[in-house]
Design an enzyme around this catalytic site. Structure first.
Site, PDB file in Angstrom:
ATOM      1  N   LYS A  50       0.830  -1.212   0.000  1.00 53.63           N
ATOM      2  CA  LYS A  50       0.000   0.000   0.000  1.00 53.63           C
ATOM      3  C   LYS A  50       0.866   1.264   0.000  1.00 53.63           C
ATOM      4  O   LYS A  50       0.623   2.184  -0.767  1.00 53.63           O
ATOM      5  CB  LYS A  50      -0.950   0.011   1.217  1.00 53.63           C
ATOM      6  CG  LYS A  50      -1.916  -1.163   1.263  1.00 53.63           C
ATOM      7  CD  LYS A  50      -2.928  -1.018   2.382  1.00 53.63           C
ATOM      8  CE  LYS A  50      -2.316  -1.103   3.780  1.00 53.63           C
ATOM      9  NZ  LYS A  50      -1.845  -2.438   4.182  1.00 53.63           N
ATOM     10  N   ARG A  76      -9.743   0.449   8.983  1.00 53.91           N
ATOM     11  CA  ARG A  76      -9.279  -0.899   9.262  1.00 53.91           C
ATOM     12  C   ARG A  76     -10.301  -1.697  10.064  1.00 53.91           C
ATOM     13  O   ARG A  76     -10.058  -2.856  10.384  1.00 53.91           O
ATOM     14  CB  ARG A  76      -7.990  -0.819  10.078  1.00 53.91           C
ATOM     15  CG  ARG A  76      -6.748  -1.311   9.350  1.00 53.91           C
ATOM     16  CD  ARG A  76      -5.565  -1.017  10.258  1.00 53.91           C
ATOM     17  NE  ARG A  76      -4.407  -1.775   9.926  1.00 53.91           N
ATOM     18  CZ  ARG A  76      -3.345  -1.288   9.258  1.00 53.91           C
ATOM     19  NH1 ARG A  76      -3.355  -0.064   8.783  1.00 53.91           N
ATOM     20  NH2 ARG A  76      -2.288  -2.031   9.068  1.00 53.91           N
ATOM     21  N   ARG A 124      11.081  -6.702   4.797  1.00 54.52           N
ATOM     22  CA  ARG A 124      11.031  -5.268   5.096  1.00 54.52           C
ATOM     23  C   ARG A 124      11.703  -4.952   6.433  1.00 54.52           C
ATOM     24  O   ARG A 124      12.291  -3.886   6.604  1.00 54.52           O
ATOM     25  CB  ARG A 124       9.568  -4.797   5.114  1.00 54.52           C
ATOM     26  CG  ARG A 124       9.404  -3.288   5.269  1.00 54.52           C
ATOM     27  CD  ARG A 124       7.980  -2.845   5.036  1.00 54.52           C
ATOM     28  NE  ARG A 124       7.078  -3.289   6.103  1.00 54.52           N
ATOM     29  CZ  ARG A 124       5.768  -3.101   6.103  1.00 54.52           C
ATOM     30  NH1 ARG A 124       5.193  -2.503   5.082  1.00 54.52           N
ATOM     31  NH2 ARG A 124       5.020  -3.519   7.108  1.00 54.52           N
ATOM     32  N   ARG A 181      11.490  -1.444  11.182  1.00 55.53           N
ATOM     33  CA  ARG A 181      10.293  -1.214  12.011  1.00 55.53           C
ATOM     34  C   ARG A 181      10.183  -2.304  13.062  1.00 55.53           C
ATOM     35  O   ARG A 181      10.283  -3.481  12.759  1.00 55.53           O
ATOM     36  CB  ARG A 181       9.037  -1.225  11.122  1.00 55.53           C
ATOM     37  CG  ARG A 181       8.580   0.138  10.711  1.00 55.53           C
ATOM     38  CD  ARG A 181       7.512   0.076   9.660  1.00 55.53           C
ATOM     39  NE  ARG A 181       6.300  -0.623  10.086  1.00 55.53           N
ATOM     40  CZ  ARG A 181       5.207  -0.717   9.350  1.00 55.53           C
ATOM     41  NH1 ARG A 181       5.164  -0.157   8.153  1.00 55.53           N
ATOM     42  NH2 ARG A 181       4.153  -1.362   9.796  1.00 55.53           N
ATOM     43  N   ARG A 222      -0.691  -9.531  13.526  1.00 57.77           N
ATOM     44  CA  ARG A 222      -1.196  -8.525  12.569  1.00 57.77           C
ATOM     45  C   ARG A 222      -2.017  -9.191  11.476  1.00 57.77           C
ATOM     46  O   ARG A 222      -3.051  -8.667  11.064  1.00 57.77           O
ATOM     47  CB  ARG A 222      -0.033  -7.731  11.972  1.00 57.77           C
ATOM     48  CG  ARG A 222       0.539  -6.721  12.969  1.00 57.77           C
ATOM     49  CD  ARG A 222       1.922  -6.270  12.601  1.00 57.77           C
ATOM     50  NE  ARG A 222       1.989  -5.502  11.376  1.00 57.77           N
ATOM     51  CZ  ARG A 222       3.131  -5.243  10.736  1.00 57.77           C
ATOM     52  NH1 ARG A 222       4.281  -5.706  11.195  1.00 57.77           N
ATOM     53  NH2 ARG A 222       3.118  -4.527   9.638  1.00 57.77           N
TER      54      ARG A 222
END
Ligand code: ADP
Length: 188
Positions: A14, A89, A128, A134, A146
């Protein structure tokens, strides 16, 4: 005013696609994840509350993200359009967004949904983690949580928007450029 939603599981791309869409369409990109990470970085009270929740892979309370979104819409009434990324969400967030946009005489033009299988989501986030560092990408248990939260709380939005007739699906398991070319077809 045009309002678009970039939708999909974590790691679907996204953020990557948002950058490309904004370059082309000049819409204002509003990522609730980015806004929350800015609060964390600035050490605000909101950031402190959010950090704990985000790092265990749960969703931040609806009221918090709804407030952030409302501020952004109010502050940017001169924008050409809005591209929401990571919001809504939950069904509650979607309903509140519909109400807010109605107040401004608008509605969601299209929900651009990038699909990706769970195992690919997991792999992409692991990858990532090495690049962006992160915290919520680093721990496999957090990633799994998640993904679970996505299925239980966020995926019900697919039917919500299908019912409104503005849901568009794009296969996210393709090169960035191809995904972008598919997405852009749905944007005015
Ligand atoms: P990703 O899509 O990769 O999970 P985001 O940057 O969109 O990354 O979100 C990171 C985290 O921020 C989420 O896991 C969640 O804890 C929190 N968050 C972001 N947007 C929302 C939202 N709309 N509602 C609740 N929590 C959110």
């Amino acid at each position: 005013m045009n309002y678009y939603i970039l939708f999909g599981p974590p790691g679907a791309g996204k953020g990557t696609q948002a950058k490309l869409i904004v370059e082309k369409c000049n819409y204002l990109h509003i990522s609730t994840g980015d806004l929350l990470r800015a609060e964390i970085k600035n050490g605000t009270q909101l950031g402190k509350t959010a950090a704990e929740i985000i790092n265990r892979g749960d969703l931040v309370p609806d009221e918090i993200v709804q407030g952030m979104i409302r501020n952004k819409i109010v502050e940017n009434q001169d924008a050409k359009g809005f591209l929401f990324d990571g919001f809504p969400r939950t069904i509650a967030q979607a309903q509140v967004l519909d109400g807010m946009l109605a107040q401004f005489g608008g509605k969601v033009d299209a929900v651009l949904s990038i699909t990706l299988d769970d195992n690919l989501v997991f792999e992409r986030i692991r990858h990532r983690a090495e690049i962006e560092g992160r915290k919520d990408d680093a721990d496999p248990a957090t990633i799994r949580n998640r993904i679970e939260n996505y299925h239980s709380k966020t995926e019900p939005l697919v039917n919500y928007y299908k019912g409104k007739g503005n849901y568009c699906e794009i296969d996210g398991d393709r090169p960035i450029e191809e995904v972008f070319n598919s997405l852009i077809q749905f944007i005015k």
